[in-house]
Design an enzyme around this catalytic site. Sequence first.
Site, PDB file in Angstrom:
ATOM      1  N   HIS A 157     -10.318  53.682  -1.517  1.00  0.00           N
ATOM      2  CA  HIS A 157     -10.453  52.691  -0.463  1.00  0.00           C
ATOM      3  C   HIS A 157     -11.453  53.169   0.574  1.00  0.00           C
ATOM      4  O   HIS A 157     -11.672  54.358   0.739  1.00  0.00           O
ATOM      5  CB  HIS A 157      -9.094  52.584   0.231  1.00  0.00           C
ATOM      6  CG  HIS A 157      -8.465  51.240   0.093  1.00  0.00           C
ATOM      7  ND1 HIS A 157      -8.997  50.200  -0.589  1.00  0.00           N
ATOM      8  CD2 HIS A 157      -7.295  50.781   0.603  1.00  0.00           C
ATOM      9  CE1 HIS A 157      -8.197  49.158  -0.505  1.00  0.00           C
ATOM     10  NE2 HIS A 157      -7.154  49.489   0.204  1.00  0.00           N
ATOM     11  N   ASP A 183     -10.310  45.898  -3.885  1.00  0.00           N
ATOM     12  CA  ASP A 183     -11.716  46.055  -3.501  1.00  0.00           C
ATOM     13  C   ASP A 183     -12.625  45.274  -4.444  1.00  0.00           C
ATOM     14  O   ASP A 183     -13.588  44.632  -4.003  1.00  0.00           O
ATOM     15  CB  ASP A 183     -12.103  47.544  -3.504  1.00  0.00           C
ATOM     16  CG  ASP A 183     -11.484  48.290  -2.329  1.00  0.00           C
ATOM     17  OD1 ASP A 183     -11.218  47.651  -1.291  1.00  0.00           O
ATOM     18  OD2 ASP A 183     -11.258  49.504  -2.451  1.00  0.00           O
TER      19      ASP A 183
END
Length: 311
Positions: free
Chosen positions: A175, A148
């Site tokens: 996530h 990410d």
Amino acid sequence: MSKVTVVGAGKYGSTTVQRIAEWDIVDEVVMTDIVDGLPQGLALDMNQSRPVLGYRTKVVGTNDYADTADSDVVVITAGLPRKPGMSRMDLLGVNAGIVRTVTEEIVKYSPNAVIVVVTNPLDQMTTLAAEVSGFPKNRVLGQAGMLDSARFAHFISEAADVDILSVTAVTLGSHGETMVPVPSLCAVGDTPLTEALDADTIDELVDRTRKGGAEIVAYLKTGSAYYAPSAAAASMVRAIIEDSNAEMPVCAWMEGQYGIDGVYLGVIAKLGRAGVNEIAEIGLTDSEQTALAEAAVAVAEKVTDLKEIDY
Ligand code: APR
């Protein structure tokens, strides 16, 4: 002799193997899968690239866990992607079954390994691997935050039109929806992100990062991302193998850090041969701290799904 095993010779697993092998940081990388011939064929192909690229690491492709014995690190990528008609709980059940079996084999053959989980849904699968292995929690961690953060960094570099390597980007939490961007720690060179880009643009980039996986799936139609994911997983393996104490965002077991306890959560941690050496408690703004606490609650709720399906 240093040895890494990657379970799952799909896109994510094989690319992770390739990256680790090409870095020439271990003697052997074992790649295993339930599909007969797949890891063997990929390994043969990779090994033949060694004289061209000039590295020595040998890749062993196998369907037999005995070949994985005494691995220092095991990366679990085995799992199925969600198929049409499959509910989130269906996928959870299937991948939980796979991760449970894989973890039992790892424990049997590599009782001292560090386990890095990448199979989705990540938080649940990391929690499950930790429970099934019975390993100390610092020896079981998951990959999400590196990916990410890398995606966020890429989007920032494009939006600000700057060198990708001048960007610092940090995401914590987990996530997807529970990802916690940390703008206060993001920067373009020496310039804080909040001065380099306006607030609306930053919000858009955060949203795009949260949905980063889905954007790629929409292009590919079948399968999901694996180049940046494997770069992230391989970097974690490298820090562990080299005992570098490198700091990176990973999914780690919380024991009171940030006031959060008893849950796997994306935080910045120092990695070495022991797995997670230490979780770095970086200074967060009040809203970032609140978002992290909310992410912890969301992950803990998701973990109860595992109990519902009796894992
Ligand atoms: N043991 C070993 N390998 C297995 C097992 C098992 N029990 N079950 C499935 N596999 C293998 C499959 O045969 C396949 O080769 O796992 C591999 C998965 O590969 P892909 O379908 O190409 O999936 P990939 O893109 O590699 O993603 C793997 O990572 O990002 C996550 O959501 C993704 O959970 C998925 C995982």
